[in-house]
Write an enzyme that holds these catalytic residues in place. Structure first.
Site, PDB file in Angstrom:
ATOM      1  N   LEU A   1      15.306 -14.892  -3.061  1.00 44.76           N
ATOM      2  CA  LEU A   1      14.698 -15.249  -4.349  1.00 44.76           C
ATOM      3  C   LEU A   1      13.179 -15.076  -4.329  1.00 44.76           C
ATOM      4  CD1 LEU A   1      16.817 -18.371  -5.401  1.00 44.76           C
ATOM      5  CD2 LEU A   1      17.074 -15.988  -6.120  1.00 44.76           C
TER       6      LEU A   1
ATOM      7  N   ASN B   1      12.996 -16.004   4.312  1.00 46.22           N
ATOM      8  CA  ASN B   1      11.840 -15.127   4.584  1.00 46.22           C
ATOM      9  C   ASN B   1      10.871 -15.095   3.399  1.00 46.22           C
ATOM     10  OD1 ASN B   1      13.768 -13.719   3.104  1.00 46.22           O
ATOM     11  ND2 ASN B   1      13.317 -11.748   4.041  1.00 46.22           N
TER      12      ASN B   1
ATOM     13  N   HIS C   1      21.312 -12.006  11.544  1.00 44.11           N
ATOM     14  CA  HIS C   1      20.945 -10.632  11.169  1.00 44.11           C
ATOM     15  C   HIS C   1      20.969  -9.829  12.468  1.00 44.11           C
ATOM     16  CE1 HIS C   1      18.101  -7.590   9.227  1.00 44.11           C
ATOM     17  NE2 HIS C   1      17.951  -7.330  10.514  1.00 44.11           N
TER      18      HIS C   1
ATOM     19  N   ASN D   1      18.399  -2.356   4.757  1.00 43.16           N
ATOM     20  CA  ASN D   1      18.584  -2.669   6.172  1.00 43.16           C
ATOM     21  C   ASN D   1      19.641  -3.752   6.330  1.00 43.16           C
ATOM     22  OD1 ASN D   1      18.096  -2.536   8.923  1.00 43.16           O
ATOM     23  ND2 ASN D   1      16.552  -4.140   8.867  1.00 43.16           N
TER      24      ASN D   1
ATOM     25  N   ASP E   1      23.247  -9.890  -0.796  1.00 40.22           N
ATOM     26  CA  ASP E   1      21.963  -9.566  -0.151  1.00 40.22           C
ATOM     27  C   ASP E   1      20.966  -9.080  -1.206  1.00 40.22           C
ATOM     28  OD1 ASP E   1      19.994  -9.334   1.717  1.00 40.22           O
ATOM     29  OD2 ASP E   1      20.893  -7.709   2.862  1.00 40.22           O
TER      30      ASP E   1
END
Length: 426
Positions: free
Chosen positions: A61, A92, A177, A276, A303
């Site tokens: 977000l 992140n 990840h 990615n 994602d």
């Protein structure tokens, strides 16, 4: 409020048929045939699917810190348009969501501005630097539903082992990840035919698979569950399939772009297809679909990764990774998984409602009576053309512009409130 005559599908309650749903004070109070109400809103859902509100276990977000890409208001508007009623956002941000202050900020801002339920995911390591564990208990008690360093891998195996041990103490999911940065080595797309033709540095699929294998081994060693994010390769699927057979507590997700697109989408240096992990080969796409069919892949996540146009409108090497996903995820799944017969609607609901709720430990993803009325109403057969200019997201970075898809979201109800009515955001 009464939702009348729709085809209700909820694998959690073994519901699959034409039913009415009564909603009172934001709660589902009755599901059955021929329910009548004397006054109140009636939604006529004949010919449409009535599903539990979709749950996204993996989105970005960009709030706090990168509000020029997206914020909690625009992100949740986009989610509502796509039929999502609960979303879990990755840490992140800037500052990184590694302490209770950021968790509380997200929760409070979502209460104030949000169109759907928002659940923060905390960082595994402080500042996502991979050096020191975050205060995992503090994150959990502040309201974080999982921990992840998504966007970056946890390079240190001992740090990942400790994260798993702490997560089991605090009963919080770990989302990994999987990327070996030394192997990825600055690559910008999948290593293969197309990277060679385009003269771009490739990322070998082994960069993902080695870390998937490591995390499976750590989960097996600690006897603590682990969840693998955005699975994209044939061998990753196979490693997880074998681990599950051995009884390892591993779950995983994939995203629509990994079961729809191949690395050919990057040709002509199309930065909208830069993501990615990168888009892979046709063989990988088929393996991901197979993994969804046989239950190896538990969850379909978006994602959702918004970026400003300026971050995509540059040379391929310099472009940001990621694509927006909220408003295309369900139609892509319907068009590429349900229509060809890979998944039933009921199986799709498991992967987009039931299993994500289970992973995050939230009381969502089902139409059980007594639960809050998070409901999505979809026209399975209506065909439409994706137009990114109509997206509610601040960012329009989608490779699916112009795609013909089935499955229009007509209504989205969050806690009994209609936020999307007849395909219009209220």
């Amino acid at each position: 409020m009464l939702i009348k005559g729709g085809h209700v599908v909820d694998p959690k309650t073994n519901t699959n048929g034409i039913m009415d749903i009564l909603v009172e004070d934001g709660i589902i109070t009755e599901i059955g045939k021929d329910i009548e109400i004397s006054n109140g809103d009636i939604i006529y859902a004949e010919g449409k699917l009535v599903l539990p509100g979709l749950v996204d276990a993996h989105c970005h977000l960009r709030d706090p810190g990168f509000e020029y890409k997206e914020d909690i208001e625009t992100g949740t508007m986009s989610a509502a348009m796509g039929g999502f009623t609960s979303i879990a956002c990755m840490p992140n941000t800037d500052p990184v969501c590694d302490n209770k202050a950021v968790v509380k900020y997200i929760i409070n801002k979502a209460k104030q501005d949000g169109y759907v339920n928002v659940y923060p995911i905390g960082a595994i390591s402080k500042g996502q630097k991979g050096e020191e564990l975050s205060e995992i208990g503090e994150l959990k008690f502040a309201g974080a539903v999982a921990i992840s360093d998504d966007g970056k891998p946890v390079k240190s195996s001992s740090l990942m082992k400790r994260a798993l041990e702490y997560s089991s103490m605090f009963d919080i999911a770990v989302i990994s990840h999987c990327e070996d940065l030394d192997l990825a080595d600055g690559g910008v797309m999948n290593e293969g035919y197309w990277s060679t033709v385009m003269g771009l540095k490739g990322i070998p699929s082994a960069a993902e698979e080695i870390m998937v294998a490591r995390d499976i081994i750590l989960s097996e060693y600690t006897k603590v569950p682990i969840h693998i994010a955005h699975v994209s390769t044939e061998l990753s699927v196979e490693l997880i399939r074998n681990a599950k057979k051995r009884g390892v507590k591993v779950t995983c997700e994939t995203c629509p772009h990994y079961f729809v697109l191949t690395d050919e989408a990057c040709k002509d240096f199309n930065t909208l297809a830069k993501v990615n992990p990168p888009l892979r080969t046709r063989r990988d796409v088929e393996a991901v679909i197979e993994g969804l069919k046989d239950g190896t892949i538990d969850i379909i996540a978006t994602d959702h990764a918004p970026h400003h146009a300026d971050e995509k409108n540059v040379e391929f090497n310099l472009a940001a990774n990621g694509m927006v996903g909220f408003e295309t995820a369900l139609p892509l799944a319907i068009t590429y998984l349900v229509k060809p017969g890979h998944l039933t609607i009921s199986q799709l609901v498991e992967k987009m409602c039931v299993n994500p709720s289970k992973l995050l430990g939230i009381n969502k993803g089902t139409l059980e009576t007594g639960r809050s009325a998070d409901i999505t109403i979809v026209d399975l057969n209506e065909e439409f053309v994706v137009d990114v200019n109509k997206f509610k997201s601040k960012s329009k970075n989608s490779p699916f512009h112009g795609f013909k898809l089935n499955g229009s979201v007509y209504y989205t109800l969050v806690n009994g409130n209609v936020v999307v009515r007849e395909k219009v955001l209220l």
